[in-house]
Every structure is written in structure tokens, then in C-alpha cells.
Design a protein around this motif. Structure first.
Motif: not given
Length: 315
Positions: A4-5, A68
Motif C-alpha cells: 500500500d505504501a 503509509h
């Protein structure tokens, strides 16, 4: 598959640039803010592991990172923002740890409208416990400019570290690094003493401005030893050592010193025995509130006063 980051950081970088070209002075300001952030963040690590910061300082530290955030360590382990939170329990666990930042080279990412800065720096460590005691890392940060982030308007998005070759680490002039670091600021200890929602400040003989009681350490003294000695000399009281607790650290340009030379005031609270009275070089004690004239205090004194007011500890 991208984390996701990773997806998030790529989305940030793909955002179209502003129509207006970023001026050179704006780029330099962005890079300067990020350099300051990198140095000060690593100073936080050293001070936190030395136990010199109050508990609430960790919340400010963690807020510097994106939700994130991901960091890849030299061993390949991934650390998230939640993982960084585990350092809260490490307060005071390594008073010997030293970090020096070197070879700091940053630039603005062209497609980011001046919001994203990246580059590399060396992180040189002595006294480490979780790795070789003496080691070096090549760090590659991805940083975002955001004025809402304290203290420097910089948010950490990602960080990747690799080991600096041992042969390079072996050539580091550690003594020179320590000397240069010590010369960059004037190290002082200070006592935050409150009574009836007022702060105690003192004035030396022949001086106009008031300052927070305390002073410089002597060779070999710990923070507690230096503070106990200074308060005995200036105020005639004996601090109760087991009650000495960190309040905070305040830095400002040192008056009359070369640009970049800072006064670093490491402040503590403590109970004491005896009666407060001016002693030796101290001519006057004064209890002040937040309406104290600015001209009566040093820059660090004003910073401490503002912090006490913000925490509703003084009127």
C-alpha cells in the motif's frame, strides 16, 4: 506485488506538476528544510535512547511519519510506522549511542511541484546495540513538504538503508566527528522550577537578562550531576536526585556566536530541599508569568516560557 505504501508513494510522484516552474530559491528552501529535519530526527533518536526527553516528545516524533511509511533496513527487514512506535519503550535504554550525519545530498523531485525531496546521506553510528557497535548506513529518504508537520514541515514517506562498506567505516574520524558535533552547540542544563503557576528565573550580577537556573556541565559529569551542582551553587538548594525528570530540550542561535552555533538547553524538573536564595554569581531571583517582558529573557528563556504557557503550567 506492491505494498500500500509503494502504491501511495508512486501516486504522489505521478501527480502532474504545477504550471509555474519552481524557482531556485524555493528548491533551496525545500532542500534546507529537509536537511534540517534529517539531522534533528537523528538527534531525537540519540536523546530519546539517552532518556533525556519527556514521554510526550515521542508523539511529536511519530507524527513526522506518513501513516503509509515504510523503511527497509540494511538487513532487508521492513519497518512500518506502527513498528517505529515500538521505540517508545526503549526510552533511556542506550545512553552511549551516538549518530553522525554525513554526505547529505538532497534534491527536489522535478515532477512533484516541489513537494517531494529525495537523495542520500550517511548515518554513522557508535555505541549501537541492535547491530555492530560501530557501523555506517547509506540512507535514501523520500520526504514530503507539509507545513502542518512539526517541527520542520517535513513528512517522512519512505526510507531505504544499506550498509556502508566496512572499509569506508574504518576510515571515519570518529574523534573529529564528536569534536565537530560538540562545537556546533553550547551544552547547558536547566531546572524548570514552578510555584503558584509561576516560573523561577535568575539574573547574574552585572547582567540585565534573566535566565533559567542551571549551567554548563563539567568534564565527566552526567546531566543529573551537573544540574545538582549548578542548583546548589546558584540557588543553595539540594535537588532530590530520584525526582529529576526530563522536561524538554530547547535550541536557539547562541547570542554573540558564529551563525549556526546553538545553545542547547536540556531542561529538567525536580523536587528539592532547602530554601531558594541567590548565591555566588546570582544577584536576583524572580517568579514570572507569561506576561514577562520579552526583553527580560534570552531566546531560549522565551521558548521555555511559551512552552509552559502552552501546557497551561503558568498564568
Amino acid at each position: 506485488e506492491l505494498s500500500d505504501a509503494s502504491r501511495w508513494s508512486q501516486t504522489v510522484l505521478r501527480q502532474p506538476p504545477a504550471r509555474a516552474k519552481l524557482r531556485m530559491d524555493q528548491q533551496l528552501q525545500a532542500v534546507a528544510a529537509c536537511k534540517k529535519e534529517i539531522v534533528e530526527l537523528h538527534e531525537f533518536f540519540v536523546l530519546w535512547f539517552a532518556g533525556k526527553l519527556p514521554d510526550e516528545a515521542f508523539d511529536t516524533f511519530l507524527a513526522r511519519f506518513s501513516d503509509h511509511f515504510e523503511m527497509v533496513t540494511p538487513s532487508g527487514t521492513t519497518v512500518t510506522k506502527a513498528g517505529l512506535g515500538g521505540m517508545r519503550a526503549a526510552k533511556g535504554s542506550n545512553v552511549e549511542w551516538k549518530i553522525y550525519i554525513d554526505e547529505l545530498k538532497l534534491s527536489v523531485v522535478p515532477a512533484s511541484s516541489g513537494r517531494i525531496v529525495t537523495g542520500t546521506y550517511w548515518e554513522l553510528q557508535q555505541g549501537a546495540k541492535s547491530s555492530a557497535a560501530t557501523n555506517g548506513r547509506i540512507s535514501t529518504p523520500l520526504l514530503e513538504l507539509d507545513a502542518s508537520v512539526q517541527p520542520n514541515g517535513v513528512r517522512w514517506l519512505r526510507l531505504h538503508e544499506t550498509w556502508l562498506p566496512e572499509a569506508t567505516v574504518a576510515t571515519v574520524d570518529w574523534e573529529g566527528k564528536a569534536t565537530a558535533a560538540a562545537a556546533s552547540f553550547i551544552d547547558k542544563l536547566a531546572l524548570i522550577c514552578l510555584r503558584d503557576r509561576k516560573q523561577l528565573v535568575v539574573r547574574s550580577k552585572g547582567k540585565m537578562a534573566f535566565f533559567t537556573p542551571g549551567g554548563k556541565r563539567e568534564a565527566g559529569e552526567s546531566d543529573a550531576q551537573a544540574l545538582i551542582r549548578e542548583c546548589k551553587e546558584e540557588l543553595t538548594v539540594d535537588l532530590v536526585q530520584e525526582t529529576i525528570a526530563p522536561y524538554g530540550i530547547f535550541q536557539a542561535q547562541a547570542f554573540g556566536k558564529p551563525e549556526g552555533t546553538l545553545v542547547r538547553m536540556t531542561c529538567y524538573t525536580s523536587d528539592y530541599t532547602g530554601t531558594l536564595q541567590a548565591n555566588e554569581e546570582i544577584e536576583e531571583l524572580r517568579w514570572i508569568t507569561s506576561d514577562c517582558p520579552e526583553s527580560d529573557l534570552s531566546v531560549t528563556g522565551l521558548m521555555i516560557l511559551a512552552d509552559l504557557k502552552a501546557k497551561d503550567l503558568i498564568d
